[in-house]
Every structure is written in C-alpha cells, then in structure tokens.
Write an enzyme that holds these catalytic residues in place. Structure first.
Site, PDB file in Angstrom:
ATOM      1  CG  ASN A 119       7.048 -27.626   6.230  1.00  0.00           C
ATOM      2  OD1 ASN A 119       7.871 -26.729   6.102  1.00  0.00           O
ATOM      3  ND2 ASN A 119       5.750 -27.413   6.160  1.00  0.00           N
ATOM      4  CG  ASP A 120       6.236 -33.147   7.435  1.00  0.00           C
ATOM      5  OD1 ASP A 120       5.771 -32.312   8.229  1.00  0.00           O
ATOM      6  OD2 ASP A 120       5.619 -33.551   6.431  1.00  0.00           O
ATOM      7  CB  ILE A 121      12.893 -34.090   6.620  1.00  0.00           C
ATOM      8  CG1 ILE A 121      13.175 -32.785   5.867  1.00  0.00           C
ATOM      9  CG2 ILE A 121      12.092 -35.060   5.776  1.00  0.00           C
ATOM     10  CD1 ILE A 121      14.036 -32.975   4.632  1.00  0.00           C
ATOM     11  CB  ALA A 159       3.408 -34.956   8.511  1.00  0.00           C
TER      12      ALA A 159
END
Length: 486
Positions: free
Chosen positions: A413-415, A454
């Site tokens: 997700n966040d990366i 996050a």
C-alpha cells in the site's frame, strides 16, 4: 592459553564477523555471509572456553550444557519458523541479547571479585560500575522494547507469556500488542523524567555501589523500553527492529568491557554501528526523522484516516489480468506485506516461470521498507528460488516503470502511494515510493479497500489504468497462473 594466542583467535573471529556483514549485504552472497558468521562465532566460543582462568570441570560442564540447550532450542525454532514470521523471530532474539546483558551485569555487580573488577580494598572499580550500568540500561531497554516489538508484529504475546499477565493488566497488554500507536498523555515529559532518574541512579550506583539504586535503575530501564516502543505504529516497525538490533549490539559491547572480553566489544560495536546506520538509511527511505523514531515518535503527528468518499474503483478478475499479462512485453512485480501474509511467494515464482516461458520479461521491484523488517521481501523471494538477477532495489528499477506494460502489486500500500510525491499534506509526503503509477496497466491485489499501516488513502486505486483484484494474494496469483497456462 596465553593472552597473545587468545588475542589472535579473537582477531580471526572478528574478521569472519566483518566478512559475514559484507556477505549479508546482498541476497546473492547471504548464504556465504551466514557461514562466515557461524565460523566466527565457533572460533570465538572455543577461544573463550580455552581462555577461562581457573575453570574446573564443573564450570565447563555447565557451560557446555547451556550451549547445548540454547543450540537445540535455536535449531528447532529455525526449522519450524515460517519465513513470514522472520521479523518476529529477530525481535525475540534481540530481547534475549538484552536480557543476557542485564544478567551478566547483575552477576558482575554481585560478585565483582570473580570478574576481576575490584580495587585493592575490595570495592568495585568506578569505570567498571559505569560500564556495567550502561550495559544494564541498554540491555533492559532492548529486552522490554523488543518484547513490545514482537507483540506488535505478532499481534500477541510470546507463547506462555499471556498466562503470566494478571487479569486486570490484560486489556492494557492487549492494547500494547496492537500495531496501532499508543499515545500516552505527556508521554515525552514522562520519558524525559524517567531518563533523568535513570541517569541519577547510575551516578548513585557509581558513587555508592548501592544495590537498591542498581535494582531501581534496571526496573526503570525496563519501563522506558516499553514506553519508547508503544507509541510507534506498525508502519515504523522495520526501523524499530533495526534500531533494537543496534541497541543489542551496544549492550553487548558495554558488557564486553565489564567482562574484559575484546571479542564481545568488537562484535557488539559491529552490530551496534551497522544497526544504527541501517536504521538511519531506512528512516530516510520512509521520510521519517531518525531521532523522532528512536525517541518514541517524538514530534510525530497522527496519520490522517483513509477516506474513500464517493470514489470508485475498477474491479477485475484473474482472467482479465492473465490475458493482459501474457500479451505484455514487460511485467514488474511489486511484493509487499500482503504477499507475506498470504505466503504467496511460491505462487509468485510459478507466475514468474509461466510468464517467462511465454517470452515476457519479468522483474521484481523491492522497496527498502517493504514488509516488516529490512530485506523481508528479499528473503521470501529467495525462499521461492526466484533468481537474484531479476530482483532489483527501488533506485535500480524505478525508472523502468514507465516502460512496463504491467505492474503487479501484491499488498504493497504505502510504498506505492503517489501522494508521497504530490500531496504536501500527506503524512508520507517526501517518502520515496515505487513509481507504479507510471506503468501502462496496474493490477493491485488486496483483500479489501482497507488502508495500509500509514492509515491513508491511496490514489493509485482510483486511476483509470488500475484494476483491483480483490482476494487472497496466493489464490489470486494461482488463478492467474492457471489462466495463462490454459
């Protein structure tokens, strides 16, 4: 054994440890690195046993028994541990290093003559008191902090530990084991106050050899280890694991001075410095302040909650993805924690083999903090025997997404969040991410639309060229493989 021969033996062991660190810096040489580390540790143990002064047969029997028990336990754990649980295992081992440092320091404090750290009048040398005090403090912080890190990664206490927790404390312990950060009121003021008290107690121990001050100092160090880690969320766990690795090294180095063992000093310094450097590199990769993380999230702001609003996504099937993939020229696979949870690495290897046979160029893109510890994705891909020469770090492959026909993202997700590049109000703004949004087509495997660690929305989900593949990563990948083969 003479002091000179022991020094040469320790020097040889230190060289092996340096070669081990060098080997572990790359997946291609990691096996050799492990072998170097094992050889170095064997040499260090043998030299230490031969150099023991005035050791009787009973002492050697106890040491050999301890090595046998510890070695057997380590062998069984290593054989049974799932690769997906490797971050938890690392955190658990760090806790044991910290606890060992505390025990050794306590033994030296209670029996200083046996350690050769007394003055002529029988009092403990002042410098030795400082060394064992610092080793105790760092070791206690490492132990309790690593236990909390283990709990946040595993989402529960170690086996058997839950039964030891009183009933009235179980809700608080369960909250501490959550991956969500726990923000206590005035936590920074509390941590600073406890830190100052610990330093004052260290001064008291050094000046008076007070056993009461030593015990209080140790207990407060255990407490601050917990308080420093519980405010750190799951998204920062890779940095925390690396940071605790550094702490364990410095704890070992401190006790090395107490034991007057140069091998322990050198090894601890190697682990401590390499862990600190890695933590700093990872903080830069996550756009985190290094001092913010090591001080328990000092100065951090809470992440904004994910908000999907009225946005819509395109949902597809394995057959849709298979048709586009087998007709592509270049596919980049981006593994994330979703692959680890589903244990889909072997299915991903099958997908790699199948597409490669079809003439498709397949590469893997690894973000520095993908997963829950440094190198987590590399380890999983290596377990599935995916060739090292098709696995690339972010800085090596990021400019290739623009030429890729397909980016296949597995729970990362966040990366992959493009908001890190464009949205100045985003909590992850400035964090280097994989440029997945530049690929011609993006297939994103997720169980649901839930946010990542996050806790923020990912605009990548709503792009016109993105297709969401909802379901278990392993099953979805297997279905794609069957469709391509069929």
């Amino acid at each position: 054994m003479s002091i000179n021969i022991a020094a040469i033996g320790y020097l040889v062991a230190a060289v092996f440890f340096i070669l081990a660190l060098r080997g572990l810096s790359s997946p291609a040489t990691s096996r050799a690195g492990n072998r170097y580390g094992m050889a170095g540790m064997t040499i260090a143990i043998v030299i230490t046993l031969l150099a023991l002064p005035h050791a009787g047969i009973g002492t050697y029997l106890l040491i050999v028994l301890g090595i046998a028990i510890g070695g057997a336990a380590g062998f069984v754990i290593a054989r049974r541990i799932e690769m997906t649980a490797m971050p938890q295992l690392v955190a658990a081992f760090h806790s044991l290093v910290g606890l060992a440092a505390v025990f050794v320091a306590a033994g030296a404090f209670l029996n200083p003559a046996d350690f050769g750290i007394t003055n002529l009048d029988g009092s403990i040398k002042g410098l030795s008191l400082v060394e064992m005090g610092l080793g105790t403090i760092i070791g206690a912080i490492t132990f309790s902090g690593s236990v909390i890190a283990f709990g946040k990664l595993q989402a529960k206490l170690p086996p058997g530990a839950e039964a030891l927790v009183p009933g009235f404390l179980k809700p608080a312990v369960a909250a501490a084991m959550s991956s969500r950060p726990i923000m206590l009121p005035a936590r920074h003021a509390i941590n600073i106050a406890i830190g100052l008290v610990i330093l004052l107690l260290l001064v008291a121990v050094t000046a008076t050899e007070s056993g009461t001050a030593f015990v209080l100092m140790t207990l407060l160090a255990f407490a601050i280890g917990v308080l420093l880690i519980i405010p750190i969320g799951g998204a920062d766990m890779p940095v925390v694991v690396s940071m605790l690795n550094s702490y364990s090294g410095w704890a070992a180095a401190g006790i090395g001075f107490t034991l007057q063992n140069p091998m322990l000093i050198v090894t601890g310094a190697l682990v401590g410095s390499s862990g600190a450097i890695l933590s700093y590199i990872m903080c830069r990769a996550m756009n985190r302040s290094f001092f913010s993380v090591i001080l328990g999230g000092f100065g951090e702001t809470a992440a904004a909650a994910a908000d999907t609003g009225d946005k819509t996504v395109k949902s597809g099937s394995a057959e849709d993805a298979a048709f586009i993939m087998e007709n592509a020229q270049k596919v980049i696979i981006v593994p994330g924690y979703g692959m680890a949870v589903a244990q889909a690495q072997h299915s991903v290897r099958e997908l790699y083999d199948t597409l490669t046979k079809k003439g498709v160029e397949v590469r893997f893109a690894i973000h520095p903090v993908a997963g829950r510890m440094p190198g987590h994705m590399n380890v999983l891909l290596a377990e599935a025997n995916i060739p090292y020469d098709v696995v690339f770090e972010m800085e090596e492959i990021n400019n290739e997404f623009g030429q890729a026909d397909v980016a296949y993202v597995i729970g990362a997700n966040d990366i992959t969040n493009p908001a890190a590049k464009t949205d100045t109000s985003s909590p992850i703004y400035g964090m280097p991410v994989l440029d997945v949004d530049r690929a011609k087509a993006v297939f994103f495997v997720k169980r649901s639309m839930a946010a990542g660690y996050a806790g923020i929305d990912n605009p990548l989900f709503y792009m016109d060229r993105t297709m969401m593949l909802f379901g278990d990563a392993k099953k979805m990948t297997e279905e794609i493989v069957r469709s391509v083969e069929g």
